[in-house]
Design a protein around this motif. Structure first.
Motif, short mmCIF file in Angstrom:
data_model
loop_
_atom_site.label_atom_id
_atom_site.label_comp_id
_atom_site.label_asym_id
_atom_site.label_seq_id
_atom_site.Cartn_x
_atom_site.Cartn_y
_atom_site.Cartn_z
N ASP A 28 1.01 -1.15 -0.02
CA ASP A 28 0.14 -0.14 -0.12
C ASP A 28 0.80 1.38 -0.02
N ARG A 29 0.81 1.75 -1.06
CA ARG A 29 1.98 3.04 -1.31
C ARG A 29 1.60 4.12 -0.19
N ASP A 30 0.47 4.37 -0.09
CA ASP A 30 0.35 5.58 1.18
C ASP A 30 0.46 4.78 2.40
N ALA A 31 0.32 3.80 2.68
CA ALA A 31 0.75 3.32 4.09
C ALA A 31 2.44 3.25 4.29
N TRP A 32 2.95 2.74 3.01
CA TRP A 32 4.38 2.59 3.17
C TRP A 32 5.12 3.81 3.16
N SER A 33 4.75 4.91 2.77
CA SER A 33 5.16 6.26 2.86
C SER A 33 5.18 6.46 4.36
N MET A 35 4.91 4.37 7.07
CA MET A 35 5.65 3.13 7.62
C MET A 35 7.13 3.69 7.51
N GLY A 36 7.62 4.14 6.38
CA GLY A 36 8.92 4.34 6.40
C GLY A 36 9.40 5.74 7.14
N GLU A 37 8.49 6.54 7.04
CA GLU A 37 8.78 7.61 8.31
C GLU A 37 8.91 7.22 9.56
N ALA A 38 7.97 6.36 10.27
CA ALA A 38 7.93 5.83 11.40
C ALA A 38 9.14 5.13 11.72
N ALA A 39 9.67 4.15 10.95
CA ALA A 39 10.50 3.42 11.00
C ALA A 39 11.91 3.65 10.07
N PRO A 40 12.55 4.81 10.29
CA PRO A 40 13.44 5.50 9.17
C PRO A 40 14.65 4.43 8.91
N ALA A 41 15.03 3.40 9.84
CA ALA A 41 16.03 2.49 9.32
C ALA A 41 15.73 1.41 8.80
N ALA A 42 14.32 0.88 8.71
CA ALA A 42 14.11 -0.29 8.27
C ALA A 42 13.94 -0.71 6.76
N PRO A 43 14.73 -1.58 6.23
CA PRO A 43 14.73 -1.89 4.93
C PRO A 43 13.16 -2.33 4.35
N PHE A 44 12.70 -2.39 3.10
CA PHE A 44 11.83 -2.66 2.55
C PHE A 44 12.07 -3.64 1.49
N VAL A 45 11.70 -4.99 1.78
CA VAL A 45 12.18 -6.09 0.63
C VAL A 45 10.97 -6.44 -0.44
N ILE A 46 11.23 -6.29 -1.48
CA ILE A 46 10.29 -6.42 -2.45
C ILE A 46 10.77 -7.35 -3.52
N PRO A 47 9.90 -7.95 -4.46
CA PRO A 47 10.40 -8.51 -5.79
C PRO A 47 11.08 -7.51 -6.63
N ARG A 48 12.30 -8.04 -7.12
CA ARG A 48 13.00 -7.00 -7.98
C ARG A 48 12.29 -6.47 -9.15
N ALA A 49 11.17 -7.51 -9.40
CA ALA A 49 10.65 -7.08 -10.92
C ALA A 49 9.81 -5.74 -10.52
N VAL A 50 9.34 -5.41 -9.53
CA VAL A 50 8.50 -4.17 -9.23
C VAL A 50 9.33 -3.11 -8.78
N LEU A 51 10.73 -3.38 -8.50
CA LEU A 51 11.64 -2.48 -8.19
C LEU A 51 11.60 -0.85 -8.68
N SER A 52 11.70 -0.94 -9.94
CA SER A 52 11.65 0.47 -10.68
C SER A 52 10.19 1.08 -10.56
N ARG A 53 9.33 0.28 -10.39
CA ARG A 53 7.95 0.89 -10.33
C ARG A 53 7.75 1.62 -9.12
N LEU A 54 8.21 0.95 -7.85
CA LEU A 54 8.25 1.47 -6.85
C LEU A 54 9.27 2.73 -6.40
N GLU A 55 10.33 2.70 -7.02
CA GLU A 55 11.29 3.63 -7.17
C GLU A 55 10.50 4.89 -7.70
N GLU A 56 9.76 4.85 -8.58
CA GLU A 56 9.10 5.79 -9.16
C GLU A 56 8.16 6.35 -8.40
N ALA A 57 7.27 5.37 -7.88
CA ALA A 57 6.02 5.98 -6.93
C ALA A 57 6.60 6.44 -5.63
#
Length: 222
Positions: A28-33, A35-57
């Motif tokens: 959920d892009r809105d929630a992930w944004s 979540m990233g602020e709440a836990a600023p050191a936590a990595p996000f593991v995702i399929p590499r197939a959607v990496l460029s899409r999420l980097e843009e979003a």
């Protein structure tokens, strides 16, 4: 729809986020944004197939994405993640890159091993791969199934409750939890059918029906 049991701002102590595939109930892009602020050191593991899409979003999280593909294993702090391709209706794979957009993960922490496939149907070879990668303390398996009406209206399918029961019966995790059956009105299943089927066919298999908003502690078997 089921309301979220937590607000993103309550996840300050999270050390790792995992998104199995790019559907809103998993990433959920809105929630992930938030979540990233709440836990600023936590990595996000995702399929590499959607990496460029999420980097843009969500470019603010770009430095924290960890892309994985089928068959890969990584270590993040004390967590070992192994990626296994999932078939969300189809076992999709980009021919040029060899990347799979749907992944499941075997998550191991302090000897405790969890398999969460995200959304998947059974496909040829999955059962044997999971047997080779086992054993498992816990499996969380989708049971909502699939049919023509749902597929034609945009709902990609998962295992039926019978298929999920048979997979659990073959892999014999210490506990299996049914999942993905009640978030969307027209894409659900009765989890009691899964529990009854497991009890009848695999009476030694332990099943737990999780409750919304309840915290569970995972411990290694003695």
């Amino acid at each position: 729809e089921i309301p979220p049991p937590l607000k993103p701002s309550e996840l300050q102590d999270t050390t790792l986020f995992i998104g199995t595939h790019d559907h809103k109930d998993h990433i959920d892009r809105d929630a992930w944004s938030e979540m990233g602020e709440a836990a600023p050191a936590a990595p996000f593991v995702i399929p590499r197939a959607v990496l460029s899409r999420l980097e843009e979003a969500l470019p603010a999280l770009s430095s924290r994405y960890v892309g994985m593909n089928d068959g890969e294993q990584i270590q993040i702090s004390d967590v070992t993640l192994s990626a296994v391709a999932s078939a969300h209706e189809f076992l999709d794979c980009d021919e040029a890159s060899g990347l799979y957009p749907y992944l499941g993960f075997i998550i191991e922490v302090n000897g405790f091993r969890l398999y969460h496939p995200g959304d998947t149907c059974l496909y040829n070879g999955l059962e044997n791969r999971l047997l080779d990668l086992g054993p498992y303390d816990l499996m969380i398996l989708p049971i909502n199934g699939r049919d023509a009406l749902r597929y034609s209206t945009g709902y990609l399918g998962c295992m039926t409750y019978q298929e999920a029961a048979d997979l659990a019966g073959t892999l014999s995790p210490r506990v299996v939890i049914p999942g993905h059956y009640d978030m969307f009105k027209h894409n659900g299943e009765n989890p009691l059918l899964f529990m009854e089927y497991v009890a009848a066919k695999y009476p030694k298999q332990q099943v737990h029906l999780a409750s919304h908003g309840v915290k569970y502690s995972l411990r290694r078997s003695s």
